[in-house]
Design an enzyme around this catalytic site. Structure first.
Site, mmCIF file in Angstrom:
data_model
loop_
_atom_site.group_PDB
_atom_site.id
_atom_site.type_symbol
_atom_site.label_atom_id
_atom_site.label_comp_id
_atom_site.label_asym_id
_atom_site.label_seq_id
_atom_site.Cartn_x
_atom_site.Cartn_y
_atom_site.Cartn_z
ATOM 1 C CB CYS A 172 -40.107 31.332 -57.196
ATOM 2 S SG CYS A 172 -41.215 32.683 -57.014
ATOM 3 C CG ASP A 173 -39.404 28.090 -54.951
ATOM 4 O OD1 ASP A 173 -38.428 28.822 -55.143
ATOM 5 O OD2 ASP A 173 -40.175 28.226 -53.983
ATOM 6 C CB CYS A 207 -43.679 31.013 -55.714
ATOM 7 S SG CYS A 207 -43.349 32.017 -57.173
#
Lengths: 299, 77
Positions: free
Chosen positions: A133-134, A130
Site C-alpha cells: 500500500c504505502d 503494508c
C-alpha cells in the site's frame, strides 16, 4: 435472535456466509473489513480455477459472491466481546450487541507489532505494516524493513524499485524465506542486510527520521524515513475468552471446526488449523457453516 | 452544494480500492489521484493529512484518512 453470527469477512467468513445464505439460515456478518488478508495479498496463483489473480481481485470476487445474496452485513464494526447468553451467545461491538444461537469466529490475523518506543507515535508517519500500500510514498528515500521471512523479503524486493536504500533488519543469524527471494535481496546493491539486529526505538519529529538498532550489544542509529514492519501475524482472538486457544492465541478447533464450546465454531487463520492459505480458509469456512447448521438442527 | 472529492491512493492498497468502489456505488464523482507515480501529489497528500498512509479522501476542505465510512457518509450527505 439470529441462528448464526459470523465474525469476520475474509475468505473463511465470506465462504461461511455464502453457505449460510444457501441454507437460508437467519444470520448476521460482523466484520472490521471485507476481504481480510486476501485483500492485502500480492499475486495469487494457487486458488483453483484462477491460474492467476491478484489478492484484491480475488477478494472482490469473494465479496460479489457474498453480496449476490441479500445478507445482513455490518462492515467496519469490530467485535469487542463474546459472552454466553441463555441458550445462545451475545456479541458486542462499540455500535451494538447482537444475539445468536451459534457463532463462527473467522476474524483472521493482523500484523504483529514491534512494541518499541515510537512505533505507535509514528504509525502512518513513516511506520507502516503494508509495503504494497504505502511503499510508493517512499520514492527516493532511505527505508528499513524489519523482519527476515518471506513477507520481509517481499517488502524489500518491492521497495528496491522505489526507495534509495533499504536496510533489512533481521533478529536471527541469517535471512529465512524462500531461496529465490533471499538471493535476490542479498545480491541487490541497494540492500544492506543486518542480521542479529533488534530494533530498540523509532525516532523523528513529525515524521520518522531514524531508528535505533542494537547489534552485538551495541546500539546504532540508522537514518531512514520509512519503517516497514514485517515480523509475522497474530490471531484476532482477544475478544473471545470463552474458547480454548493454543500458545499462539489461535482458537483450537477439531476437524469439524468445533471449538470446545458447543455452538461456537471457528475457521480460517484465527484457528490452529495448519497451513494458512486462502483456499484452506475458504474450505474451512464452508465446513464451519455446515457444522453450525447441523448443530442448530439438533437444538 | 456539490463539493469536490479527491481520493489520494496507490493502485495496490485494498482500502483505496474499497473507497473508490464505495464512491462509485453512491454515484459520487471524484478525482482519482495516484500518488505512486506522482511525487508532487504524494507530497500534497502528506501536507494535507499530516501523515503518509493511503487512502486520503478530501471532501471540500475536510480530510479523511483511511476508509472511514461513517465520516464519508456524513460529509457526503
Amino acid at each position: 435472535m439470529y441462528e448464526l453470527i459470523v465474525i469476520g469477512a475474509g475468505p473463511a467468513g465470506i465462504t461461511a456466509a455464502v453457505y449460510a445464505a444457501r441454507k437460508k439460515m437467519s444470520f448476521l456478518v460482523i466484520t472490521k473489513d471485507v476481504g481480510g488478508q486476501a485483500a492485502w495479498s500480492g499475486d495469487v496463483e494457487n486458488y483453483t480455477g484462477y491460474q492467476f489473480i491478484t489478492g484484491p481481485e480475488l477478494a472482490a470476487e469473494f465479496e460479489q459472491h457474498m453480496k449476490k445474496f441479500s445478507i445482513d452485513l455490518r462492515e467496519g464494526e469490530e467485535v469487542t466481546a463474546v459472552e454466553k447468553d441463555g441458550a445462545g451467545f451475545v456479541v458486542r461491538s462499540p455500535q451494538g450487541e447482537y444475539r445468536a444461537h451459534s457463532l463462527i469466529i473467522a476474524s483472521g490475523k493482523r500484523p504483529r507489532r514491534l512494541n518499541v518506543p515510537g512505533e505507535e507515535e509514528f504509525r502512518n508517519k513513516g511506520v507502516t505494516y503494508c509495503a504494497t500500500c504505502d511503499g510508493p510514498l517512499f520514492s527516493g528515500k532511505r527505508v528499513a524493513v524489519i523482519g527476515g521471512g518471506n513477507s520481509a523479503l517481499d517488502a524489500a524486493l518491492q521497495l528496491v524499485k522505489i526507495a534509495e536504500h533499504i536496510y533489512v533488519i533481521n533478529i536471527s543469524g541469517g535471512l529465512g524465506g524462500d531461496e529465490v527471494m533471499r538471493e535476490k535481496v542479498e545480491a541487490n546493491d541497494k540492500v544492506t542486510v543486518m542480521n542479529e539486529s533488534r530494533v530498540r526505538g523509532i525516532e523523528g519529529e513529525t515524521f520518522v527520521t531514524s531508528l535505533t538498532v542494537e547489534r552485538a550489544g551495541k546500539a546504532e542509529r540508522i537514518v531512514a524515513e520509512g519503517v516497514f514492519v514485517e515480523i509475522g501475524l497474530i490471531p484476532n482472538s482477544e475478544f473471545i475468552a470463552l474458547v480454548a486457544k493454543n500458545e499462539l492465541g489461535e482458537i483450537v478447533v477439531n476437524n469439524r471446526n468445533e471449538t470446545d464450546v458447543p455452538g461456537i465454531f471457528a475457521a480460517g487463520d484465527v484457528t490452529d488449523v495448519p497451513e494458512k492459505q486462502i483456499i484452506i480458509a475458504a474450505g474451512e469456512g464452508s465446513k464451519a457453516t455446515l457444522g453450525a447448521f447441523r448443530y442448530l438442527a439438533g437444538l | 452544494m456539490e463539493q469536490t472529492v479527491k481520493v489520494y491512493s496507490t493502485p495496490t492498497c485494498p482500502y483505496c480500492v474499497r473507497v473508490k468502489a464505495y464512491l462509485k456505488e453512491k454515484g459520487v464523482a471524484f478525482e482519482d489521484i495516484d500518488v505512486s507515480n506522482n511525487q508532487g501529489a504524494a507530497m500534497e497528500m502528506v501536507k494535507l493529512s499530516g501523515q503518509m498512509g493511503v487512502p486520503v479522501i478530501a471532501v471540500g476542505s475536510e480530510v479523511i484518512v483511511g476508509f472511514d465510512k461513517g465520516r464519508l457518509e456524513s460529509l457526503l450527505g
